[in-house]
Write a protein that holds these residues in place. Sequence first.
Motif, PDB file in Angstrom:
ATOM      1  N   UNK A 188       0.821  -0.998   0.034  1.00  0.00           N
ATOM      2  CA  UNK A 188       0.016  -0.057   0.064  1.00  0.00           C
ATOM      3  C   UNK A 188       0.846   1.178  -0.126  1.00  0.00           C
ATOM      4  N   UNK A 189       1.995   1.230   0.741  1.00  0.00           N
ATOM      5  CA  UNK A 189       2.785   2.339   0.768  1.00  0.00           C
ATOM      6  C   UNK A 189       4.322   1.755   0.715  1.00  0.00           C
ATOM      7  N   UNK A 190       5.246   2.602   0.361  1.00  0.00           N
ATOM      8  CA  UNK A 190       6.592   2.318   0.423  1.00  0.00           C
ATOM      9  C   UNK A 190       7.233   3.375   1.278  1.00  0.00           C
ATOM     10  N   UNK A 191       8.121   2.999   2.482  1.00  0.00           N
ATOM     11  CA  UNK A 191       8.529   4.161   3.303  1.00  0.00           C
ATOM     12  C   UNK A 191      10.177   4.237   2.895  1.00  0.00           C
ATOM     13  N   UNK A 192      10.700   4.671   3.842  1.00  0.00           N
ATOM     14  CA  UNK A 192      12.207   4.752   4.042  1.00  0.00           C
ATOM     15  C   UNK A 192      12.966   3.565   3.924  1.00  0.00           C
ATOM     16  N   UNK A 193      12.388   2.891   4.853  1.00  0.00           N
ATOM     17  CA  UNK A 193      13.010   1.407   5.307  1.00  0.00           C
ATOM     18  C   UNK A 193      11.723   0.550   5.398  1.00  0.00           C
ATOM     19  N   UNK A 194      11.817  -0.716   4.585  1.00  0.00           N
ATOM     20  CA  UNK A 194      10.854  -1.528   4.526  1.00  0.00           C
ATOM     21  C   UNK A 194      11.254  -3.031   4.593  1.00  0.00           C
ATOM     22  N   UNK A 195      10.409  -3.701   5.193  1.00  0.00           N
ATOM     23  CA  UNK A 195      10.741  -5.229   5.496  1.00  0.00           C
ATOM     24  C   UNK A 195       9.653  -6.058   4.834  1.00  0.00           C
ATOM     25  N   UNK A 196       9.622  -6.844   3.957  1.00  0.00           N
ATOM     26  CA  UNK A 196       8.402  -7.469   3.092  1.00  0.00           C
ATOM     27  C   UNK A 196       8.421  -8.655   3.680  1.00  0.00           C
ATOM     28  N   UNK A 197       7.519  -9.626   4.267  1.00  0.00           N
ATOM     29  CA  UNK A 197       7.586 -10.997   4.640  1.00  0.00           C
ATOM     30  C   UNK A 197       7.495 -11.863   3.437  1.00  0.00           C
ATOM     31  N   UNK A 198       7.657 -13.085   3.689  1.00  0.00           N
ATOM     32  CA  UNK A 198       7.957 -14.299   2.749  1.00  0.00           C
ATOM     33  C   UNK A 198       6.268 -14.240   1.833  1.00  0.00           C
ATOM     34  N   UNK A 199       5.289 -14.101   2.828  1.00  0.00           N
ATOM     35  CA  UNK A 199       4.065 -13.820   1.887  1.00  0.00           C
ATOM     36  C   UNK A 199       3.705 -13.025   1.143  1.00  0.00           C
ATOM     37  N   UNK A 200       4.034 -11.838   1.641  1.00  0.00           N
ATOM     38  CA  UNK A 200       4.008 -10.448   0.775  1.00  0.00           C
ATOM     39  C   UNK A 200       4.778 -10.522  -0.387  1.00  0.00           C
ATOM     40  N   UNK A 201       5.954 -11.010  -0.312  1.00  0.00           N
ATOM     41  CA  UNK A 201       7.110 -11.158  -1.346  1.00  0.00           C
ATOM     42  C   UNK A 201       6.435 -12.151  -2.329  1.00  0.00           C
ATOM     43  N   UNK A 202       5.926 -13.266  -2.154  1.00  0.00           N
ATOM     44  CA  UNK A 202       5.378 -14.183  -3.134  1.00  0.00           C
ATOM     45  C   UNK A 202       4.275 -13.735  -3.544  1.00  0.00           C
ATOM     46  N   UNK A 203       3.355 -12.779  -2.931  1.00  0.00           N
ATOM     47  CA  UNK A 203       2.222 -12.371  -3.703  1.00  0.00           C
ATOM     48  C   UNK A 203       2.776 -11.373  -4.834  1.00  0.00           C
ATOM     49  N   UNK A 204       3.770 -10.242  -4.426  1.00  0.00           N
ATOM     50  CA  UNK A 204       4.199  -9.432  -5.540  1.00  0.00           C
ATOM     51  C   UNK A 204       4.989 -10.166  -6.393  1.00  0.00           C
ATOM     52  N   UNK A 205       5.678 -11.135  -6.230  1.00  0.00           N
ATOM     53  CA  UNK A 205       6.715 -11.902  -7.017  1.00  0.00           C
ATOM     54  C   UNK A 205       8.043 -11.727  -6.529  1.00  0.00           C
ATOM     55  N   UNK A 206       8.645 -12.839  -6.074  1.00  0.00           N
ATOM     56  CA  UNK A 206       9.897 -12.474  -5.453  1.00  0.00           C
ATOM     57  C   UNK A 206      11.109 -11.892  -6.227  1.00  0.00           C
ATOM     58  N   UNK A 207      11.034 -12.160  -7.599  1.00  0.00           N
ATOM     59  CA  UNK A 207      11.729 -11.558  -8.879  1.00  0.00           C
ATOM     60  C   UNK A 207      11.463 -10.344  -8.869  1.00  0.00           C
ATOM     61  N   UNK A 208      10.320  -9.695  -9.057  1.00  0.00           N
ATOM     62  CA  UNK A 208       9.920  -8.341  -9.101  1.00  0.00           C
ATOM     63  C   UNK A 208      10.489  -7.507  -7.680  1.00  0.00           C
TER      64      UNK A 208
END
Length: 446
Positions: free
Chosen positions: A174-194
């Motif tokens: 929903x937003x990207x801040x200065x520092x972000x950590x995306x969990x495995x589930x969110x990474x797979x939803x977006x696409x790890x390569x992306x």
Amino acid sequence: MKVLEFHGEKDEDCLWLSFEGAFDPWAARQSELEPFFRALEAHADGWMPDVAEGKRRRKYAHAAIWKALEEKHSGARTSFGLYRTKWPALDMSFGLWLPPEPPTLDVWLNVKPLSLFADAERCRHFVEMVRAWACQYPVSHALAHSADDVALTGFPDFGRDKETWYRDGFDKVYEVGWLNVFGPRLVETVGRERVLSTPAWRVEELPNGCVLLVTWPTAADFASDEARLAQARAHAHLRPDLDFETVLRTLRERSATLAPVEPRFHPDVAPLLTRVVDRTASYERQRTISGLNAWQPPEPEEWRPADAALPPDVDDLARALEHYGTLAEHLVALLHTKVPSVFDETPESLTDVDFYFWRENFPRSRLRENIEAYAVPAIGAYLGEVLVRNLGGRWIPRQKLEEAQVRVGSRVWLPFVRARHYMASRQALLDYSLTRLYRVAARHRA
């Protein structure tokens, strides 16, 4: 042990972190949590907490932490606070959700001033701290950014209703801040390569499948156009359904909202409005200043020419004057602990009274019948007494309070009518401030 007041009279922007990670609730508590505090101690560059607070405050030490967690255990939740006694200021909460709830390590952290993080090395330490936490306690999502800017995003629901928010959580970026950590589930939803190909200052895949993403070397200049461009590029990359120009325009609008505005307040009420602004949330402050710069207090209407004054209609003038004094003392009794200057009956005390009633939102937070029966007469009498004491005014008593007048120079003023207008709403406290009427009366004294 006195800690710094973080949310004081004049709040300011700070670096804010939200971190929710998983932990093993069956492991020995101290061995499971010590990596968290070792990382904090290694990387809290210049803002290390020195106080741990459970049911009472103790000097920061691991023993104090375990005691605080023990003291604040209630049901499935235990938490405590971490603070500083010296500038810069820290407001940090550490909590654990325990079974039968999903075991979660929950951290909220605020460090101010934000300018502390204009230093690239200090920012690097902060990133390394969060990285260490995310490696040890896998997150669903973590974010560190300007607290003011985050407040403008609608975090954490981002405009969703509560049911949708609770159901979906961070199901997309929903937003990207200065520092972000995306969990495995969110990474797979977006696409790890992306995710790993995001154009950003730092992108790192962590051993547990989380991805750390930092858009810009330093946090303090988040609102600069260069940092906004980096933020927009990262967000649009992670959300190809979003238009880059639209994302960038939204970010620039937020920067403009937070950009400093020079106060140009009406001189009669400038001291009052300055205090109103100082009390406003820092992310709203510049918009508030702009609005108050454009706003002009109405000319007081609660007066007549002296030659149109109503004559006294009371049987005992002395008793009437004593009654007004007694009513004014009621206001002193009501406010003396919160507004000590109320004893002085000066123009400055009127401004203090104005600010107190505004801060308390008195017209909305008290029963209307009590305001009409007690507050309005006390305020009107107090205003009249200040006009008498400081401007050489003279009461012209009337049986009806709203008809009572104070003559100052070529005008007579109706303090009880002013008080009724004043107590109509929070905005009326500014439109019909006691301070404004006094200043106008002072100018017409001759």
